[in-house]
Design an enzyme around this catalytic site. Structure first.
Site, short mmCIF file in Angstrom:
data_model
loop_
_atom_site.label_atom_id
_atom_site.label_comp_id
_atom_site.label_asym_id
_atom_site.label_seq_id
_atom_site.Cartn_x
_atom_site.Cartn_y
_atom_site.Cartn_z
CB CYS A 50 2.98 -3.88 9.47
SG CYS A 50 2.77 -2.59 8.21
N GLY A 61 -4.41 -1.30 6.13
CA GLY A 61 -4.86 -1.81 7.43
C GLY A 61 -6.09 -1.13 7.98
CB CYS A 66 0.93 -5.68 2.18
SG CYS A 66 -0.32 -4.95 3.24
CB SER A 104 -0.92 0.02 1.22
OG SER A 104 -0.16 0.06 2.41
#
Length: 283
Positions: free
Chosen positions: A189, A46, A76, A14
């Site tokens: 993450c 998220g 991701c 992202s």
């Protein structure tokens, strides 16, 4: 789609987080051509619904496979949890690798069986994460102390690693994990490895006199898994054998600010000559 060992590898996230995976892939497989997409127009994943995330992942995958990539890395954790099964069902002939928080290696190396997990809210709510967590609790009696790090991705995207706001946010998120006594931290993450030193320092300050926590970053394992699959399918680039001095290329694209992505490639990966371009995707 026809592809061979000389075809590129697609990687996306992202935002800039997936660059932490790209650097491991480039270090292990320097002969490979890499295409990176930062879907910055939708950062952070998220905080989006599963339907939104999956739609973006399918759109980006469609674009990359049309470019002839021989493998796709969903760099991701949140996107993996939301869409990996649908991606594999849609493109069964391709290598598609996702990420998941490193709960297994964390459980294996924790001395006191207490593991802290830093991740996005969407990752922690995913069925994939919860199923793996419950399995390891049953098998290893490991206690997982999960912390949803809301807002952390956005701060990392701003790349001021010494900002007071970043330090305060890390302190608030790590306090509950320190209180639980976790001796191992999972970076759940791909953005978080870029503030690994900050996390280590803050966590050490919350546990004075105790040994440094073990940090789990799954980027290396992803690169190694990709290498194994490329070899297995005879798709690893052969250019190293033909010309050891020649290395693969890296090209980056973003649905957001090209100048920002370029500066991140310079600052985070020291890729000063890496081309970065705008990628107008619908949606």
């Amino acid at each position: 789609m026809i592809f061979d060992s000389g075809s590129p590898i697609g990687i996306f996230d992202s935002g800039i987080g997936g660059l932490s995976v790209l650097r491991h892939i480039h270090a292990l497989l320097p002969e490979e051509n890499l295409l990176y997409i930062s879907d910055a127009a939708y950062v952070p994943y998220g905080e989006k619904s599963e339907q939104e995330i999956t739609a973006r992942c399918m759109l980006i995958a469609q674009y990359l496979f049309a470019r002839g990539v021989k493998a796709l890395v969903v760099a991701c954790n949140t996107a993996t949890a939301a869409s990996i099964q649908k991606l594999r069902a849609a493109y069964p002939e391709h290598i598609i690798i996702g990420l998941e928080p490193g709960l297994k290696p964390a459980a294996a190396c924790s001395n006191n069986h207490v593991v802290g997990v830093l991740a996005t809210q969407r990752t922690l709510q995913s069925e994939k994460y919860q199923r793996l967590r419950d399995q390891l609790i049953q098998e290893n009696q490991t206690r997982f102390v999960a912390q949803a790090c809301i807002g952390l991705v956005n701060l990392i995207e701003q790349t001021d690693m010494d900002a007071d706001e970043l330090q305060q946010l890390l302190c608030s998120y790590l306090q509950v994990i320190a209180d639980a006594g976790a001796d191992t931290l999972v970076l759940g993450c791909t953005h978080y490895p870029f503030v690994r030193e900050n996390i280590e320092n803050v966590y050490a300050s919350l546990r004075p006199g105790l040994a440094a926590a073990t940090i789990i970053d799954t980027g290396i394992a992803v690169a190694q898994h990709l290498q194994r699959l490329l070899i297995q399918k005879q798709l690893q680039s052969q250019r190293t054998a033909e010309d050891p001095a020649q290395s693969g290329s890296i090209a980056a694209y973003t649905t957001g600010d090209v100048t920002h992505l370029r500066s991140m490639l310079d600052k985070l990966l020291q890729l000063n000559n890496c081309p970065a371009s705008a990628l107008p995707l619908p949606g």
